[in-house]
Motif scaffolding. Structure first.
Motif, mmCIF file in Angstrom:
data_model
loop_
_atom_site.group_PDB
_atom_site.id
_atom_site.type_symbol
_atom_site.label_atom_id
_atom_site.label_comp_id
_atom_site.label_asym_id
_atom_site.label_seq_id
_atom_site.Cartn_x
_atom_site.Cartn_y
_atom_site.Cartn_z
ATOM 1 N N ASP A 280 0.824 -1.211 0.000
ATOM 2 C CA ASP A 280 0.000 0.000 0.000
ATOM 3 C C ASP A 280 0.861 1.266 0.000
ATOM 4 O O ASP A 280 0.526 2.256 -0.655
ATOM 5 N N TYR A 281 1.949 1.227 0.741
ATOM 6 C CA TYR A 281 2.881 2.365 0.806
ATOM 7 C C TYR A 281 3.420 2.705 -0.582
ATOM 8 O O TYR A 281 3.451 3.877 -0.999
ATOM 9 N N TYR A 282 3.838 1.677 -1.317
ATOM 10 C CA TYR A 282 4.364 1.918 -2.662
ATOM 11 C C TYR A 282 3.254 2.288 -3.648
ATOM 12 O O TYR A 282 3.453 3.151 -4.513
ATOM 13 N N ALA A 283 2.113 1.647 -3.544
ATOM 14 C CA ALA A 283 1.004 1.945 -4.459
ATOM 15 C C ALA A 283 0.589 3.407 -4.359
ATOM 16 O O ALA A 283 0.268 4.046 -5.375
ATOM 17 N N LEU A 284 0.599 3.964 -3.144
ATOM 18 C CA LEU A 284 0.222 5.363 -2.956
ATOM 19 C C LEU A 284 1.161 6.300 -3.703
ATOM 20 O O LEU A 284 0.742 7.359 -4.174
ATOM 21 N N ARG A 285 2.413 5.911 -3.855
ATOM 22 C CA ARG A 285 3.417 6.776 -4.482
ATOM 23 C C ARG A 285 3.694 6.388 -5.927
ATOM 24 O O ARG A 285 4.623 6.919 -6.545
ATOM 25 N N SER A 286 2.918 5.470 -6.467
ATOM 26 C CA SER A 286 3.067 5.039 -7.861
ATOM 27 C C SER A 286 1.976 5.658 -8.720
ATOM 28 O O SER A 286 1.054 6.287 -8.219
ATOM 29 N N GLY A 287 2.101 5.462 -10.030
ATOM 30 C CA GLY A 287 1.077 5.925 -10.947
ATOM 31 C C GLY A 287 1.409 7.243 -11.614
ATOM 32 O O GLY A 287 1.021 7.481 -12.763
ATOM 33 N N GLU A 288 2.139 8.103 -10.923
ATOM 34 C CA GLU A 288 2.509 9.406 -11.488
ATOM 35 C C GLU A 288 3.980 9.455 -11.889
ATOM 36 O O GLU A 288 4.321 9.976 -12.950
ATOM 37 N N VAL A 289 4.853 8.897 -11.049
ATOM 38 C CA VAL A 289 6.285 8.892 -11.365
ATOM 39 C C VAL A 289 6.572 7.912 -12.500
ATOM 40 O O VAL A 289 5.801 6.987 -12.758
ATOM 41 N N GLY A 290 7.720 8.105 -13.148
ATOM 42 C CA GLY A 290 8.093 7.204 -14.231
ATOM 43 C C GLY A 290 8.468 5.823 -13.743
ATOM 44 O O GLY A 290 8.167 4.819 -14.387
ATOM 45 N N ALA A 291 9.130 5.765 -12.590
ATOM 46 C CA ALA A 291 9.563 4.480 -12.041
ATOM 47 C C ALA A 291 9.702 4.592 -10.529
ATOM 48 O O ALA A 291 9.939 5.680 -9.988
ATOM 49 N N VAL A 292 9.562 3.450 -9.868
ATOM 50 C CA VAL A 292 9.804 3.337 -8.428
ATOM 51 C C VAL A 292 10.921 2.331 -8.219
ATOM 52 O O VAL A 292 10.862 1.214 -8.740
ATOM 53 N N ILE A 293 11.943 2.734 -7.459
ATOM 54 C CA ILE A 293 12.999 1.816 -7.056
ATOM 55 C C ILE A 293 12.728 1.432 -5.606
ATOM 56 O O ILE A 293 12.606 2.287 -4.740
ATOM 57 N N THR A 294 12.595 0.152 -5.354
ATOM 58 C CA THR A 294 12.226 -0.317 -4.018
ATOM 59 C C THR A 294 13.353 -0.122 -3.011
ATOM 60 O O THR A 294 14.502 0.152 -3.373
ATOM 61 N N ALA A 295 13.001 -0.328 -1.752
ATOM 62 C CA ALA A 295 14.020 -0.434 -0.709
ATOM 63 C C ALA A 295 14.882 -1.662 -0.975
ATOM 64 O O ALA A 295 14.529 -2.543 -1.768
ATOM 65 N N ALA A 296 16.012 -1.731 -0.294
ATOM 66 C CA ALA A 296 16.989 -2.789 -0.518
ATOM 67 C C ALA A 296 16.429 -4.175 -0.214
ATOM 68 O O ALA A 296 15.802 -4.391 0.812
ATOM 69 N N ALA A 297 16.681 -5.127 -1.127
ATOM 70 C CA ALA A 297 16.251 -6.513 -0.968
ATOM 71 C C ALA A 297 17.487 -7.408 -0.872
ATOM 72 O O ALA A 297 18.342 -7.399 -1.761
ATOM 73 N N ASN A 298 17.575 -8.202 0.204
ATOM 74 C CA ASN A 298 18.750 -9.040 0.451
ATOM 75 C C ASN A 298 18.919 -10.128 -0.594
ATOM 76 O O ASN A 298 17.981 -10.868 -0.881
#
Length: 369
Positions: free
Chosen positions: A42-60
């Motif tokens: 939900d946190y990422y979905a709220l900030r998606s849709g308008e920006v060109g791309a989303v880079i996630t937090a670090a994944a091990n």
């Protein structure tokens, strides 16, 4: 139309609809075992849709790469279903989803690792209070680590992401191999500048070859780096310009700097004529797209940065106002939220971990009492 709203097509064919990217930021929202949570989606979905791309937090990419509680995992196939849901949450209205691949190296501790000793290029602790001395990786373990990044990239493909970013910044394990402070190895992975670059060189080759041989299309690969270290000896801008010159000729789709101020100057006396970002941009010479970042809060600042970068990454601005991008494109800069309080957290879906991160890193002027 300003450059900020123009699309950009990467080498591997992926096109993003504008030049605004959500920067990777620590969220601490995953389950204890690295599985994605609904709050995280939900946190990422709220900030998606308008920006060109989303880079996630670090994944091990390895279980012993975990550096804080609530961190994403990508070191096993069991994470693919949750990561697929995360990618789907981000890919709204043609926003592209990029998974950041990570290993913390010596920047973790035995408590987070449930009793296991941290590892690094060499058995040298970080210069920070309470830092534990890591165990130096064996030659075979180094090769296994490189393969872990490769396997993580293939899992990102299976999960439906549009790309991966190799996290070579912020003093984590890739940077530890490149730094003269943390790498004192006397084998093929250590020595002078070029030998300390070997780990990065082999890792990038492994990931790019794996992606290109997978049959996937329009899947991009980026690399994030920090330009300088304050330790002595440590990485200086001259070292980073060498690094960038090598990486710009690799089959990467972009390079991404990690810096807290886009106007920051170098700590090296011989590099005082331009900002760090301008030196990096000039070194790349257009060979690969460059993502700039560093406390961008206004359209004017973003457009200024695009004089020395191809894309703009936003961090704190999108935490405070998830709709920053559309407001800028609509010419309604006056509506952009510029500060945040404890009472805004529920609306903005900001959890305890992210809130602690914000309070530690944000200037007082951005946090309302």
């Amino acid at each position: 139309m300003t450059k900020l709203s123009q699309p950009l097509t990467f080498k591997r064919g992926l096109t993003i609809k504008n030049r605004v990217v959500m920067a990777p930021m620590t969220t601490c929202m995953s389950f204890f075992d690295g599985v994605v949570t609904k709050d995280e989606r939900d946190y990422y979905a709220l900030r998606s849709g308008e920006v060109g791309a989303v880079i996630t937090a670090a994944a091990n990419v390895q279980e012993n790469g975990k550096t804080w509680e609530g961190q994403l995992g990508v070191y096993d196939d069991r994470f693919i279903p949750g990561l697929s849901q995360l990618a789907g949450a981000i890919k709204r209205n043609d926003t592209k989803a990029i998974l950041q691949l990570f290993h913390g190296g010596r920047m973790t501790n035995s408590s987070v690792l449930r009793g296991e000793q941290p590892v690094s290029a060499s058995a040298i602790p970080a210069e920070r209070p309470g830092a534990e001395t890591p165990r130096a990786l064996t030659t075979e373990e180094v090769k296994t680590l490189i393969d872990s990044y490769k396997q993580a990239a293939l899992r990102a493909i299976k999960a439906g992401f549009d790309g991966v970013e190799i996290h070579g910044a912020n003093t984590y394990i890739i940077q530890q191999f490149f730094s003269p402070h943390s790498n004192k190895r006397n084998d093929e992975w250590g020595g002078g500048l070029e030998k300390r670059f070997k780990f990065i060189n082999d890792l990038v080759d492994a990931v790019t070859e794996a992606v290109d041989n997978s049959g996937v299309s329009n899947f991009i690969i980026g690399y994030r780096f920090s330009p300088e270290e304050f330790e002595t000896p440590g990485i200086r801008l001259a070292d980073t310009l060498f690094l960038i010159d090598q990486l710009a000729d690799k089959p990467l789709d972009y390079l991404h700097i990690s810096i807290n101020d886009y106007k920051r100057m170098s700590i090296s006396s011989e590099y005082q004529d331009k900002t760090i970002i301008q030196y990096i941009f000039d070194q790349i010479k257009g060979r690969v797209p460059f993502i700039g970042v560093g406390d961008i809060r206004t359209k004017q600042q973003a457009e200024e940065l695009l004089n020395s970068a191809d894309l703009v990454a936003l961090g704190r601005a999108l935490l405070i106002d998830p709709h920053w991008t559309q407001k800028v494109f609509d010419g309604r800069d006056d509506l952009i939220r510029t500060e945040i309080s404890e009472y805004d957290r529920e609306e903005l879906l900001i959890g305890n971990g992210t809130w602690a991160f914000m309070k530690n890193l944000m200037p007082d002027r951005l946090i309302k009492k």
